[in-house]
Design an enzyme around this catalytic site. Structure first.
Site, short mmCIF file in Angstrom:
data_model
loop_
_atom_site.label_atom_id
_atom_site.label_comp_id
_atom_site.label_asym_id
_atom_site.label_seq_id
_atom_site.Cartn_x
_atom_site.Cartn_y
_atom_site.Cartn_z
N GLY A 51 0.76 -1.18 0.02
CA GLY A 51 -0.11 -0.02 0.07
C GLY A 51 1.00 1.10 0.04
O GLY A 51 2.03 1.15 -0.21
N LEU A 65 -3.71 -5.43 -5.95
CA LEU A 65 -2.62 -4.62 -5.81
C LEU A 65 -1.52 -4.90 -4.80
O LEU A 65 -1.93 -5.48 -3.74
CB LEU A 65 -3.17 -3.24 -5.12
CG LEU A 65 -2.28 -1.87 -5.32
CD1 LEU A 65 -1.91 -1.60 -6.73
CD2 LEU A 65 -2.92 -0.85 -4.62
N ASP A 66 -0.47 -4.98 -5.21
CA ASP A 66 0.94 -5.25 -4.38
C ASP A 66 0.80 -6.95 -4.00
O ASP A 66 1.42 -7.35 -2.87
CB ASP A 66 1.07 -4.60 -3.25
CG ASP A 66 1.16 -3.09 -3.58
OD1 ASP A 66 1.87 -2.73 -4.59
OD2 ASP A 66 0.92 -2.04 -2.64
N GLU A 67 0.02 -7.59 -4.56
CA GLU A 67 -0.19 -9.07 -4.27
C GLU A 67 0.31 -10.12 -5.38
O GLU A 67 0.23 -11.14 -5.45
CB GLU A 67 -1.60 -9.49 -4.01
CG GLU A 67 -2.25 -8.83 -2.94
CD GLU A 67 -1.44 -9.37 -1.40
OE1 GLU A 67 -1.15 -10.47 -1.54
OE2 GLU A 67 -1.57 -8.55 -0.50
#
Lengths: 286, 286, 286, 286
Positions: free
Chosen positions: B203, B229-231
Site C-alpha cells: 500500500g 494490488l501489491d499481491e
C-alpha cells in the site's frame, strides 16, 4: 515409499546429447528426476551435471547402480561420474586448534540432527577442547605437532582417519599446515575455512592486515585444501561490514560469525554433493 | 557460426520421463544444450524446466521450432511450453510518474547496450520527463488520468501499446493503479517495483510506515501486476540497512538505489525468460 | 528560520577534555548540535570528531566561524580542523573514458537534485560521451593522452579544473593513471572506483582474474587517489554474489551495478564531510 | 591502569548545550572520553546520547558516579540517564522451548568468553535441553505451562528470576506468549527473536507464510518484548536469500542461522548499552 534418492554428479568435455543420454537412462530404468542442474562452461566447453532422482521403482539396486551407469552411459560418453544416495551417512573428521567457534557450531548442528552426518573423531594439536568433545560424546585425539614430529604425527592421523573410515575432513580453524602428502590422501575432501575474503589477505593474520589496510568489509572463505596454501578451489565466501570503530579484536569477533556460517554452508554443500571441482574452480549447484 | 540460441520454458504436472523426452528431442534434432535447469516442487508435484540450446546445426528453423516441439513433445506430455530466441529483441514500454530514478537507470542501460531490448515509447500521467525522453530519442506520451477519465485514458494507452507491438510493460514508480481490465491484457507481462519488502508495508507510503515502525532494513520488491494490488508474483527483492539516523527522506534516498537495482534485475530476468509464473509464485532460474 | 548548518570535522592526538572544549564553544556561541560523532582509535590514541550544528542564532557569521574557532579552540587543543556549511554547493569534476555506467548514474542523480553539487565540467580521453554531456548541459573536454603528451595534457586539465574552481574530482572508470604531480594537487579530493574488493585484484583486469580464481563474490572499492595506484584510503566497498554460471562478461555486467552504487555512496559521504582521512585509512561517520 | 570504563546513556527533549553540559562534567572530573555518540531525532526534537569514558583518574568512584551525575547534570537538564560500567557482569536468563539452535549458539559464546555475561539459569516449558544445560553447568528449570497453570507458573518463574538477580531475559525461540504482567516486570529487558522480517509475517508459522507468498528473502527480527505480541521496539534485523528450490523445511534450516546471528547481535548490543528505547523505536549506537 522408499524416500531414498540417488545423486549423480559428473563432468566431461561437452558434446551433443549428453543430457539426453543421462536422463533417458534414468527414465528407461524407472527413475523420476527431482532435480537436474546442468552447466556448460563456455570458456572451456566443459560439461557439468548434477541429477537427483527417486529410487522408488528404480530397476537397479543401490549396489549395482554405479556400475550399471558406468557400463551403460558414462563409459560411452566419457563422463567422469560418481553416484551416491541421500541416505548415505558420510563420516566427517574435525580438526581444531585453540579457537572453538566453528567446532561448537558444527557439533551443535550434528547434535540437533540438522545434517545427515557422523562425526567419528576430533583431532587437535592442543588439549583445549577435550571437554567439549566429551560433552558431545565424540572421541578426541590430541596430536601435538612440531617441525620434527610432523611427518610421524601426520602418519598417526592418517591411520586414525583410515580406522574410522572417514569420508572427509573439516579444518575448524586448525592452525597447522597439512603436508602435501597428507593433502594428497584426501583430494577435494578436506575443507578449510580461511578468515579472509581470498585472495585478499592470504596467509597469516588476515584481520590485522585488513585493519591496517582500512577495508570496509571483512570476509571468510571455505575452500578445498590443495598443495598450495590458501589457493585451493573456493566453495563458499561471504563478507560483513566493519567500520573505523572496529579494532582488530572486534574484527576477530565479527569474523567468527562469518567463519562459522561460511564453513557450515560449505559442509552442507559438500554433504549434498552440490560441489564439483574442475581444475582450481568449483561448480556449486544450489 | 550462428550464435542464436533457443530458450524453452515450460511447466506441467510431474511424471517420469519429462526431462528425457525434452532433451532427446533437442538432441535428436541436432541441438546442443548450453543450460538446463529443472525443478520439481515437492509440495505440489509440479515440474518446471528452462533449456537453452545452440541453433547451429539444428534441424528445425526458427519459424517452425515451436510448432514442431508442440506436435512432437509438448502435446504428448502435457507441457505448457513457450520457445523464444536469444536474438529476439523484445519491446518494452515504460510507464512513469514524477520520480525518475528508475526511468533514468533503465534508459541508461538501454543506451549503453547492456540489454537486448527496444523501448518504443514512454507513457506518463505527468509531463515531467518529456525532456528526458527526448534526450534518449524515445517517444513520450502524456496521458493524465482522473477518476472520470481513467477508462478512456487506459483505452488510449492500450491502443498505443498495440500500435507499438509492445511485449511487456515496466512501471517505473508509476503512481496510478491499473484497472483489472488493463492488467488482464498483459498477464505476467507488467512488472512493477514496490518500495518495500513485500508483504511488509503493502500500500501507500511504505517509507513513512517503515520509519514509524523503527525497522532496521528497508526493502524493494519487483513483481508482476495482477488484479490484487501489491499481491502479484514476486520476481526479485532486496533489502538495505538503515539506522535511527535515517529520517524518512533518507530512507527515500537510500530506497531509490534499492528500487532501481531490484527493478533492473527483474527486467533482466524477464528478458532472458528466467522467470516462470505458477499460481501466485515464481520459479526464477538463475 | 535559517536552515543552514555548520559541519566541523577534525582530528588530533587524544587528550582529556577535547569534546568538552569543542562543544562548549558551540554552545557558548549559541549553536544547537544536531549530530556529534566522535571516535578515539585505541591503537594510535588519535581523536576524530564530526559535529553538525544549526546556525540559527549562532553568534558568528559564516565568514568568521572558521577563523574564530581556530583562535578560540583549535589552536589551543591542536585540532586539525575544517568547517563548512550544508548550504555550500561543492563543485565536482567528472573524468571518464569509455564505460558510461557510473557517469550516467552520477549525472542522473545531479539532474534529479538528489545531491547538493555542481558539475562544471567533464573531462575524457575519448569523445564517446560528448552527446551524453550535452544532454545534461555539462561542458565536455576531450583530452587524449599518450605517454608523450601526458605531462602537457595533465597541465591543461589542471588549468581547466582551476578555471572552474573545482573542489573535488571523481574518476568514473577513467582508464588513465594520474601522475603523482597531478594527484598531489588534490589530496583526498580525487575519488576513484576500482572494480574489485581491494586489496584483492588490484591492478588491471580484476574481473578476469576473479573469474580465473573462482571467487564466489565480486566487489567494488571507492578510494581516494594517492601516489600508489589502488593503494589509497578506502571510503566504501561492497560485494555481490556470483556463481559458476557467470562468465567474465556477466561479472562485468553485475559489477557495473556494484561500481555505480559504491561510487555514489562515496561521493555522498564526501559531499557531507563524513570522511576523515588519517594516514592511509578513513574514519567514515555514518 | 584501571581498564574499567563508564557508559552513560540518556535521552531528553533537545535543547542547546546538552552535549557541552555532559562532556564538561566528565572532563572536569578527570574522565577521558573514548566514544561519544549523539543523535537528535529531527521529527520529535528528542536528544539521545551514549558516552563511554575511562575511569582511570576519575574523581568519583563507581558507587557515587550515578548519584553525582544526577545531582550535577541530569537533574538540571532533565536527562533520563543511566550509568553502568564495562566491568559489570550482567546476569542473563535464557528461556527456551524445543528448538535449540539459538540456545547452543549463546551458550557456546558464553563458554568461550566472547561476552562478559553470566547465565545463572535456563527456564523451559519442556525438558528437552536438560542435558545441554548440564553440559554447560547451568541450572535448568522445567516449568510446563498450560492455559490453567500459566498465572501460577509465571509467578514461579518471576521468583526464580528474582532469586538469581537476573538483569535481563532472552527468549531463545521460547514458544509461550508472556503475560502482560510478566512483560511489565522487565521493561526493555526481555529480548525475543522472531523468525521473520517484521512487520511481515508477524504471528505464527512465518516460514510457511513466506513460502506461500513466494518471497525471495527470509528474515529474522530481535526486539524487546512489550504488551503487544511481535510489536515491540526492534533492536536488529537481517535477511537471507531463498529461491524456489527452498521448501519450507529449507527456509527453517536457513532461517536458523539468521535467527541465531541476529539474536546474538542484539544481545551484544544490549550488553554494551548500545540500545536506547524511546516510544516504540530504538536508537542503536554502533
Amino acid at each position: 515409499m522408499n524416500p531414498d534418492r540417488a545423486i549423480l554428479t559428473g563432468h566431461c568435455a561437452d558434446k551433443k546429447g549428453l543430457v539426453a543420454a543421462i536422463t533417458e537412462w534414468i527414465s528407461d530404468n524407472g527413475g523420476n528426476i527431482l532435480h537436474l542442474d546442468q552447466h556448460v562452461d563456455p570458456a572451456t566447453d566443459h560439461f557439468f551435471i548434477r541429477v537427483e532422482w527417486h529410487l522408488e521403482g528404480f530397476v537397479h539396486g543401490r549396489e549395482t547402480i554405479a556400475h550399471q551407469f558406468q557400463t551403460d552411459v558414462a563409459g560411452r560418453i566419457g563422463l567422469d561420474a560418481s553416484i551416491r544416495f541421500t541416505s548415505d551417512r558420510l563420516r566427517m573428521a574435525l580438526f581444531v586448534s585453540r579457537l572453538g567457534h566453528c567446532l561448537w557450531d558444527i557439533l551443535a548442528r550434528c547434535e540437533s540432527g540438522e545434517w545427515n552426518v557422523e562425526v567419528p573423531l576430533i583431532i587437535s594439536n592442543h588439549p583445549d577442547f577435550e571437554g567439549t568433545a566429551q560433552q558431545f560424546g565424540v572421541p578426541f585425539h590430541v596430536i601435538p605437532i612440531t617441525a620434527e614430529t610432523k611427518a610421524d604425527q601426520e602418519r598417526r592421523e592418517l591411520e586414525l582417519l583410515a580406522e574410522h573410515n572417514v569420508d572427509f575432513i573439516v579444518l575448524c580453524r586448525y592452525m597447522q599446515v597439512l603436508s602435501a602428502d597428507f593433502a594428497a590422501q584426501y583430494p577435494n575432501r578436506i575443507i578449510n575455512i580461511h578468515h579472509s575474503f581470498l585472495p585478499a589477505f592470504a596467509g597469516a593474520k588476515p584481520y590485522h592486515r585488513a585493519h591496517e589496510r582500512g577495508v570496509k568489509l571483512i570476509g571468510a572463505t571455505a575452500h578445498y585444501v590443495t598443495l598450495d596454501l590458501d589457493e585451493g578451489p573456493i566453495i563458499e565466501q561471504d563478507t560483513a561490514r566493519v567500520s573505523h570503530r572496529d579494532a582488530v579484536q572486534d574484527m576477530v569477533r565479527l569474523g567468527k560469525d562469518l567463519e562459522k556460517i561460511v564453513l557450515s554452508r560449505a559442509i552442507f554443500l559438500h554433504l549434498n554433493s552440490q560441489v564439483i571441482v574442475h581444475g582450481n574452480r568449483t561448480v556449486v549447484f544450489t
